[in-house]
Design an enzyme around this catalytic site. Structure first.
Site, PDB file in Angstrom:
ATOM      1  N   HIS A  36      -2.738 -10.537  -5.972  1.00 60.00           N
ATOM      2  CA  HIS A  36      -2.000  -9.396  -5.315  1.00 60.00           C
ATOM      3  C   HIS A  36      -1.282  -9.505  -4.252  1.00 60.00           C
ATOM      4  O   HIS A  36      -1.033  -9.740  -3.938  1.00 60.00           O
ATOM      5  CB  HIS A  36      -3.618  -8.250  -4.843  1.00 60.00           C
ATOM      6  CG  HIS A  36      -3.758  -7.042  -4.223  1.00 60.00           C
ATOM      7  ND1 HIS A  36      -3.451  -6.044  -5.320  1.00 60.00           N
ATOM      8  CD2 HIS A  36      -3.756  -6.593  -3.158  1.00 60.00           C
ATOM      9  CE1 HIS A  36      -3.234  -5.071  -4.617  1.00 60.00           C
ATOM     10  NE2 HIS A  36      -2.718  -5.236  -3.532  1.00 60.00           N
ATOM     11  N   CYS A 109      -0.773  -4.596 -10.605  1.00 59.52           N
ATOM     12  CA  CYS A 109      -0.417  -3.776  -9.351  1.00 59.52           C
ATOM     13  C   CYS A 109       1.219  -4.638  -9.251  1.00 59.52           C
ATOM     14  O   CYS A 109       1.833  -4.402  -8.332  1.00 59.52           O
ATOM     15  CB  CYS A 109      -1.493  -4.504  -7.971  1.00 59.52           C
ATOM     16  SG  CYS A 109      -1.609  -6.841  -8.039  1.00 59.52           S
TER      17      CYS A 109
END
Length: 283
Positions: A36, A109
């Site tokens: 992430h 993301c």
């Protein structure tokens, strides 16, 4: 962000990287893993995730992600930009990253981070951050349905057909190579077909261009449309017939087409949709 503020020595920006899986500690050295990422600007981190409505871009405190373990900061340095520049960049990115478009492999993301990173520096972050997603897309036909793209949202129906064919060819070629079976079908031939529609250019890079969301043509806003659930039998039939010239719009849950019993105006629906074929040019 306060657009009115100025930074005399530039604005400090960092790319924050988090591990999503513990096995990253074994594979990170090989340039692959599940990560992430977010862009931190003066103590505020900007990232992208799923939401039912509105943009998926959000601000949070660095290191506050519940299901991610902080790995490292990649310094972008003191950038010679203003807070006004950053605010305008985020304003452009928000509508391009609505929450419902989030997809673990096709629009995650790291795609947002790559776009934001590029807007700020004209460069791209390290490709290892999204390499696992790129590799998974190459073998998408072998993955559970929950990992597969939504035709018309993540990729076009035609591109999805090509991706499945390419994946099947790779699996077959791997099988025949392992067992020493000769085959006339060459994986490069299938790859060439995918290149023709632009799917294989720089596949290992983070940035890709899914179907573009846009506001419906102004002349269509008050025109009545038929609202069809995408998961219904009729909705799936419309999806299959798009290549035959079906005109309309598609959102995450519904398809809007012209025809009898049209009683829905687009003004009351989701403001951002994917035009089917030449829908944006209908008079």
């Amino acid at each position: 962000l306060n657009p009115g503020m100025a930074a005399a020595d530039g604005i400090r920006v960092t790319l924050n990287v988090y591990d999503l899986l513990k096995v990253n500690q074994y594979f990170h050295c090989c340039g692959i893993g599940a990560y992430h990422t977010g862009i931190e600007i003066d103590g505020v981190e900007w990232a992208y995730g799923h939401s039912e409505r509105g943009t998926g871009v959000y601000a949070c405190a660095p290191g506050s992600h519940q299901h991610a373990i902080f790995r490292e900061k990649i310094e972008l340095g003191q950038l010679d930009i203003s807070y006004q520049d950053i605010a305008e960049t985020l304003q452009r990115l928000r509508p391009r990253f609505p929450g419902f478009r989030y997809h673990l492999l096709y629009y995650n993301c790291n795609h947002f981070t790559a776009d934001f990173y590029h807007e700020l520096t004209t460069e791209y972050p390290p490709p290892y951050l999204n390499r696992l997603a790129a590799l998974a897309r190459r073998f998408i036909c072998c993955l559970p349905k929950s990992f597969q793209p939504r035709p018309g949202i993540d990729i076009s129906p035609d591109e999805w057909k090509l991706q499945k064919k390419t994946c099947s060819q790779r699996v077959w070629n791997g099988f025949t190579s392992f067992f020493g079976v000769d085959t006339e079908d060459d994986d490069d031939n299938v790859e060439a077909k995918v290149e023709d529609v632009g799917r294989q250019s720089n596949e290992m890079l983070l940035v890709r261009s899914p179907p573009r969301l846009e506001t419906p043509n102004p002349s269509h806003i008050s025109r009545p449309w038929r609202k069809i659930p995408n998961q219904s039998t009729e909705g799936k039939a419309v999806e299959e017939e798009q290549e035959l010239g079906t005109l309309g719009y598609k959102s995450e849950d519904h398809t809007y087409v012209e025809g009898e019993d049209a009683d829905v105006d687009l003004e009351s629906e989701d403001p951002l949709m994917v035009p089917m074929n030449s829908a944006s040019n209908i008079n």
